[in-house]
Design a protein around this motif. Structure first.
Motif, PDB file in Angstrom:
ATOM      1  N   MET A   1      -5.642   0.229   4.125  1.00 26.10           N
ATOM      2  CA  MET A   1      -4.882   0.183   2.873  1.00 26.10           C
ATOM      3  C   MET A   1      -4.854   1.550   2.205  1.00 26.10           C
ATOM      4  O   MET A   1      -3.824   1.997   1.692  1.00 26.10           O
ATOM      5  CB  MET A   1      -5.500  -0.856   1.933  1.00 26.10           C
ATOM      6  N   HIS A   2      -5.979   2.232   2.231  1.00 27.57           N
ATOM      7  CA  HIS A   2      -6.041   3.565   1.614  1.00 27.57           C
ATOM      8  C   HIS A   2      -5.133   4.544   2.352  1.00 27.57           C
ATOM      9  O   HIS A   2      -4.342   5.271   1.720  1.00 27.57           O
ATOM     10  CB  HIS A   2      -7.481   4.074   1.622  1.00 27.57           C
TER      11      HIS A   2
ATOM     12  N   MET B   1      -1.135   4.556   1.994  1.00 23.32           N
ATOM     13  CA  MET B   1      -0.453   5.097   0.820  1.00 23.32           C
ATOM     14  C   MET B   1       0.463   6.257   1.210  1.00 23.32           C
ATOM     15  O   MET B   1       1.518   6.454   0.610  1.00 23.32           O
ATOM     16  CB  MET B   1      -1.470   5.572  -0.231  1.00 23.32           C
TER      17      MET B   1
ATOM     18  N   THR C   1      -7.822  -8.367   1.041  1.00 21.59           N
ATOM     19  CA  THR C   1      -7.537  -7.156   0.271  1.00 21.59           C
ATOM     20  C   THR C   1      -7.057  -7.506  -1.131  1.00 21.59           C
ATOM     21  O   THR C   1      -7.483  -6.900  -2.125  1.00 21.59           O
ATOM     22  CB  THR C   1      -6.473  -6.317   0.996  1.00 21.59           C
TER      23      THR C   1
ATOM     24  N   ALA D   1      -8.880  -6.544  -4.683  1.00 23.99           N
ATOM     25  CA  ALA D   1      -8.176  -5.715  -5.657  1.00 23.99           C
ATOM     26  C   ALA D   1      -8.024  -6.423  -6.995  1.00 23.99           C
ATOM     27  O   ALA D   1      -7.951  -5.768  -8.036  1.00 23.99           O
ATOM     28  CB  ALA D   1      -6.802  -5.330  -5.118  1.00 23.99           C
TER      29      ALA D   1
ATOM     30  N   TYR E   1      -0.022  -7.006  -8.590  1.00 20.30           N
ATOM     31  CA  TYR E   1      -0.606  -6.124  -7.575  1.00 20.30           C
ATOM     32  C   TYR E   1       0.305  -6.010  -6.358  1.00 20.30           C
ATOM     33  O   TYR E   1       0.582  -4.904  -5.874  1.00 20.30           O
ATOM     34  CB  TYR E   1      -1.975  -6.649  -7.148  1.00 20.30           C
TER      35      TYR E   1
ATOM     36  N   LYS F   1       3.351  -3.987  -7.141  1.00 19.26           N
ATOM     37  CA  LYS F   1       2.994  -2.571  -7.286  1.00 19.26           C
ATOM     38  C   LYS F   1       2.807  -1.889  -5.925  1.00 19.26           C
ATOM     39  O   LYS F   1       3.123  -0.713  -5.754  1.00 19.26           O
ATOM     40  CB  LYS F   1       1.711  -2.462  -8.105  1.00 19.26           C
ATOM     41  N   GLU F   2       2.327  -2.668  -4.971  1.00 15.57           N
ATOM     42  CA  GLU F   2       2.016  -2.080  -3.670  1.00 15.57           C
ATOM     43  C   GLU F   2       3.148  -2.217  -2.650  1.00 15.57           C
ATOM     44  O   GLU F   2       2.973  -1.903  -1.467  1.00 15.57           O
ATOM     45  CB  GLU F   2       0.751  -2.726  -3.091  1.00 15.57           C
ATOM     46  N   LYS F   3       4.306  -2.673  -3.064  1.00 17.52           N
ATOM     47  CA  LYS F   3       5.437  -2.769  -2.146  1.00 17.52           C
ATOM     48  C   LYS F   3       5.767  -1.400  -1.565  1.00 17.52           C
ATOM     49  O   LYS F   3       5.678  -0.386  -2.246  1.00 17.52           O
ATOM     50  CB  LYS F   3       6.670  -3.321  -2.872  1.00 17.52           C
TER      51      LYS F   3
ATOM     52  N   ARG G   1       4.139  -0.135   1.056  1.00 16.80           N
ATOM     53  CA  ARG G   1       3.010   0.413   1.817  1.00 16.80           C
ATOM     54  C   ARG G   1       3.428   0.646   3.262  1.00 16.80           C
ATOM     55  O   ARG G   1       4.114  -0.172   3.864  1.00 16.80           O
ATOM     56  CB  ARG G   1       1.844  -0.566   1.808  1.00 16.80           C
TER      57      ARG G   1
ATOM     58  N   ALA H   1      -5.275   2.080  -5.555  1.00 17.25           N
ATOM     59  CA  ALA H   1      -4.104   1.729  -4.769  1.00 17.25           C
ATOM     60  C   ALA H   1      -2.812   2.070  -5.472  1.00 17.25           C
ATOM     61  O   ALA H   1      -2.769   2.230  -6.668  1.00 17.25           O
ATOM     62  CB  ALA H   1      -4.144   0.236  -4.452  1.00 17.25           C
TER      63      ALA H   1
END
Length: 457
Positions: A213-214, A217, A237, A241, A264, A267-269, A271, A457
């Motif tokens: 996941m990190h 980015m 995950t 988070a 969450y 926001k992470e779309k 990746r 993230a």
């Protein structure tokens, strides 16, 4: 110039300078020659050279006998004369790569024609045909990209270029997002095979997922999950988070918690992470999909969970032999594609039952796969081991030490570095481990406090 003439000039050039054969042999096998007589000549050269004899017209003629109905020496002499008649020295390696490309195209046509014939048959299993084609194409890809011999000066230029790129990028490779772990291993470097092992409950998958996941980015990541669904993997995950447990998510959440999860994920779309959940995948298909992912997405790192679940078609070898062969294939693939491959591993049953709990390389399928790995890491949950192995003595000193060890290890996972081609081995770091949230964090005493995963993230 046609293929026949190129083959003849290559063979003639070897008679002019036999030392060039060894560089040729890194690129060409006898089957790369389309002319049967040229195959015989090249095979004879190989046989003579490997016997530590000089490659000459006479030594090769002795091995081949007649060629196309005429004495071998006459045929070989004409081959030598063709190379000597060139205005300039024959560009042997350039022609060799041209020949290798022509051979690869011939084999591709054969595979395609065979597939067309098979797919027209009613009884053909299409998935079996795909598996067979992948195996043939994978072998072609391997054969068509042989390593070339390089001089010290050539490799020195590559090293200098690598150092220059590292300076421009403020470091080379991919960091993990956990500073204690980066301090232990440096980074994940292109082309490395990393083995990440541990007993059940040592949070190997959670660590791999958090690192992926990190990295995703900024870099494309492939994650092959071979024992659970993609949504089950990602749920861990999301839970970590959002300060929840997976069980809480499965049993129902409040409106506020649902909003937190939704926010969450929104926001992470975007990746750069592809999750492939497929049980029973073969090493052939796995390698083919990694190749395709690299070509399509320029993937920089791939995680495979786990090595013991990768099948080898029609292979009835013992588990440790299959793991050895799979690790070798993944090592070769990673170096060819310049992709880091992180492969998770279970420890052997014997390793989990031994009296001394400290991890060793022999715990990984008996230690045989060690030779393929550039970096070997092992998770160890010391607190869990201590709970299963309380002191058998009533001694106050022994009981006191056990209590102290339990206190120092509770809520922590040890990461042991057992092998590192780029640095010292036999080192260890601890990380905080929140099992309910499946979340790793740095220990503030060792490095500065790390923000929560949701904030990173």
């Amino acid at each position: 110039m046609n293929t026949f003439d190129i083959e003849r000039l290559i063979l003639g050039a070897v008679f002019i300078d036999p030392t060039c054969f060894w560089e040729l042999s890194l690129v060409l096998e006898p089957s790369a020659f389309s002319d049967k007589e040229h195959q015989r000549i090249y095979s004879a050269m190989k046989e003579v050279g490997e016997a530590n004899n000089q490659i000459t017209l006479q030594s090769v003629a002795f091995k081949t006998g007649e060629l196309k109905g005429e004495p071998a020496l006459a045929f070989l002499g004409a081959t030598l004369a063709a190379a000597q008649g060139e205005d300039h020295a024959v560009p042997v390696m350039e022609y060799a790569h041209t020949l290798n490309e022509a051979y690869t195209k011939r084999k591709l046509r054969e595979v395609a024609q065979s597939a067309l014939e098979e797919v027209s048959k009613v009884e053909t299993n299409p998935f079996g045909l795909i598996e067979s084609m992948m195996g043939e194409l994978s072998q072609l890809a391997r054969d068509g990209n042989r390593a070339s011999e390089k001089t010290f000066d050539q490799v020195g230029v590559e090293v200098l270029q690598m150092v220059n790129e590292a300076n421009q990028q403020s470091g080379f490779g991919l960091d993990t997002g956990l500073r204690s772990l980066d301090d232990l291993i440096g980074r994940f470097y292109p082309g490395d095979l990393v083995l990440l092992g541990g007993a059940p409950g040592s949070a190997k998958t959670s660590l791999a997922t958090q690192i992926s996941m990190h990295i995703s980015m900024h870099n494309h990541v492939g994650f092959f999950e071979l024992e659970m669904q993609a949504k089950a993997l990602l749920s861990r995950t999301v839970a970590g988070a959002c300060s929840l447990s997976v069980r809480e998510m499965m049993e129902g959440v409040t409106e506020g918690q649902y909003t937190r999860i939704s926010d969450y994920l929104n926001k992470e779309k975007g990746r750069r992470l592809n999750l492939i959940a497929q049980m029973g995948i073969s090493i052939t298909e796995l390698c083919a999909r990694i190749r395709a992912m690299k070509a399509r997405e320029n993937t920089e790192i791939v995680f495979v969970d786990h090595l013991g679940l990768i099948r080898r078609p029609k292979d009835r070898s013992k588990p440790h032999e299959i793991a050895f062969a799979n690790a070798q294939d993944l090592m070769e693939l990673g170096k060819h594609l310049n992709v880091t491959i992180v492969c998770l591993c279970h420890l052997t049953k014997g390793a989990r039952q031994k009296m001394d709990p400290e991890p060793t390389m022999e715990d990984f399928y008996g230690g045989g796969i060690e030779q393929h790995a550039d970096l070997i890491l092992c998770n160890f949950n010391r607190w869990e081991w201590l709970q299963k192995n309380p002191p058998q003595s009533n001694s106050a000193a022994i009981k006191g030490k056990w209590d102290n060890d339990c206190g120092n290890s509770q809520g922590r996972i040890e990461i042991h570095k057992l092998k590192d081609r780029k640095g010292p081995a036999n080192e260890m770091r601890q990380l905080y481990w929140d099992g309910s949230r499946t979340l790793f964090q740095d220990i503030p005493d060792e490095v500065e406090s790390q923000p929560d995963l949701l904030e990173i993230a």
